[in-house]
Write an enzyme that holds these catalytic residues in place. Structure first.
Site, PDB file in Angstrom:
ATOM      1  N   HIS A  44     -12.066   9.847  -9.873  1.00 10.03           N
ATOM      2  CA  HIS A  44     -10.931  10.030 -10.792  1.00 10.03           C
ATOM      3  C   HIS A  44      -9.943  11.066 -10.249  1.00 10.03           C
ATOM      4  CE1 HIS A  44     -13.444   7.674 -13.453  1.00 10.03           C
ATOM      5  NE2 HIS A  44     -12.394   7.481 -14.226  1.00 10.03           N
ATOM      6  N   GLU A  92     -13.114  -0.322   0.609  1.00 11.94           N
ATOM      7  CA  GLU A  92     -11.893  -0.102  -0.172  1.00 11.94           C
ATOM      8  C   GLU A  92     -11.774  -1.158  -1.264  1.00 11.94           C
ATOM      9  OE1 GLU A  92      -7.229  -0.409   0.885  1.00 11.94           O
ATOM     10  OE2 GLU A  92      -8.349   1.154   1.946  1.00 11.94           O
ATOM     11  N   CYS A  95       0.817  -1.219   0.000  1.00 15.67           N
ATOM     12  CA  CYS A  95       0.000   0.000   0.000  1.00 15.67           C
ATOM     13  C   CYS A  95       0.846   1.263   0.000  1.00 15.67           C
ATOM     14  CB  CYS A  95      -0.958   0.012   1.197  1.00 15.67           C
ATOM     15  SG  CYS A  95      -2.247  -1.246   1.065  1.00 15.67           S
TER      16      CYS A  95
END
Length: 369
Positions: free
Chosen positions: A192, A231, A149
């Site tokens: 985005h 997530e 991550c």
């Protein structure tokens, strides 16, 4: 293992139906004749002996729910109730289940689409929810070197906003359209985007993101009751303004049998399920790392227990009282306690939407959504 656990039985049932909502303005699409693929879901605290033997409660609850929705399946809902909103349908079904002798009803929900619905809690209060999606990049700057991550990557995030509809100040309370209006400006910023570039999201874990959303929407919508962030499809966080609860979901394939079932019952013989298990963790936020517990750590610490479940015969596990889902959830709790002391709830499904929720933490089990 000192905290007593409460076991809830979970069941779901789909139905297809047409309706129109006559109280809406003529310009609203739902005022016209239309249809949905609905799902009803129920959570009940059933007495141990309610269905005759250990493990029978799940099947019986599923049958009672299926019988309750049967009159609605491929029907025109306005023939059954004048204003067939999700909330009114949930109240109609709750009454039907109570009349069918289902005890301990804790929540009953109607999902008219995969992204919207209403849940009634044990006191009959309505909670409306709606799901939103956005595509975004992020990385976690404080993780140890080599952690995946720490690299720039992305997710198709999902956010569910929940609101206490009974507290709505408008005549119609808080509805799904209202949640969409509330979300739209924030969703436009997140979609985005690289989350790390947004003020306040320099360390955009699921927990930090859930709190960031809460802080921006709660002042505009006081009825907001919690924010859920997915997530990935198997991991996420729920935040209510005070507590963080994360979960990690896994699946395993296993065989079992119910030794308490009568010989003529099919469940007395060996059979199997594709199980889904969701591990809920309640822990304080580490303000440096930005998480409560790393999702990867939850999976790694649970791995020794998982390996004893996947592609195994469950009713032969040492120490397991019986092969039913409730007994298995209690066994998992005991086996995982040492490695996952933060664990406070286990959802275990033997088929989609049908299983148990074993809860023992300080937080009450949140409504589905």
């Amino acid at each position: 293992m000192s905290s007593p656990a409460v076991c809830y039985t979970l069941a779901s049932a789909p139905f297809e139906a047409a309706c129109r909502i006559p109280t809406l303005p003529a310009t609203h699409p739902a005022s016209r004749l239309h249809g949905h693929s609905y799902a009803a879901r129920v959570r009940a605290r059933l007495p141990a002996d309610w269905a005759g033997f250990a493990g029978a409660g799940l099947g019986t609850l599923r049958e009672r729910l299926g019988a309750a929705v049967a009159p609605l399946d491929y029907a025109y809902l306005n023939d059954h109730l004048p204003v067939p909103t999700d909330e009114n349908l949930a109240r109609w079904l709750r009454k039907a289940l109570a009349g069918a002798g289902v005890p301990g009803l804790e929540s009953l929900g109607i999902r008219s689409t995969p992204d919207a619905g209403v849940d009634l809690d044990a006191d009959g209060r309505a909670h409306v929810w709606r799901r939103f999606r956005f595509e975004a990049a992020h990385w976690l700057p404080k993780v140890p070197p080599g952690h995946p991550c720490g690299r720039l990557h992305g997710h198709g995030f999902e956010v569910v906003l929940h609101a206490n509809q009974d507290l709505g100040s408008a005549d119609m309370g808080i509805d799904q359209d209202g949640l969409a209006v509330l979300w739209a400006p924030l969703g436009a910023k997140l979609d985005h985007a690289c989350l790390n570039d947004l003020p306040g999201l320099d360390c955009p874990t699921s927990e930090v993101l859930a709190r960031w959303i809460w802080q921006r929407l709660k002042p505009r919508q006081p009825e907001l009751s919690w924010v859920t962030v997915f997530e990935t499809v198997t991991a996420g966080c729920q935040y209510d303004g005070e507590h963080f609860r994360i979960w990690k979901e896994q699946r395993f394939e296993a065989a079992t049998r119910l030794s308490c079932a009568p010989a003529e019952d099919r469940r007395a013989g060996l059979h199997g399920h594709s199980y889904a298990i969701r591990l809920h963790v309640d822990a304080p936020l580490d303000e440096v790392l930005g998480w409560t517990v790393d999702f990867g750590d939850v999976k790694a610490r649970f791995a020794p227990v998982y390996d004893r479940l996947d592609h195994q015969r469950l009713d032969a596990l040492p120490g397991l009282a019986d092969g039913d889902t409730a007994a298995l959830a209690a066994w998992i709790r005991a086996e995982a306690a040492g490695a996952l002391p933060e664990l406070d709830r286990i959802d275990l499904y033997e088929t989609p939407g049908n299983g148990v929720a074993l809860c023992w933490g300080a937080l009450a089990p949140a409504l589905p959504g």
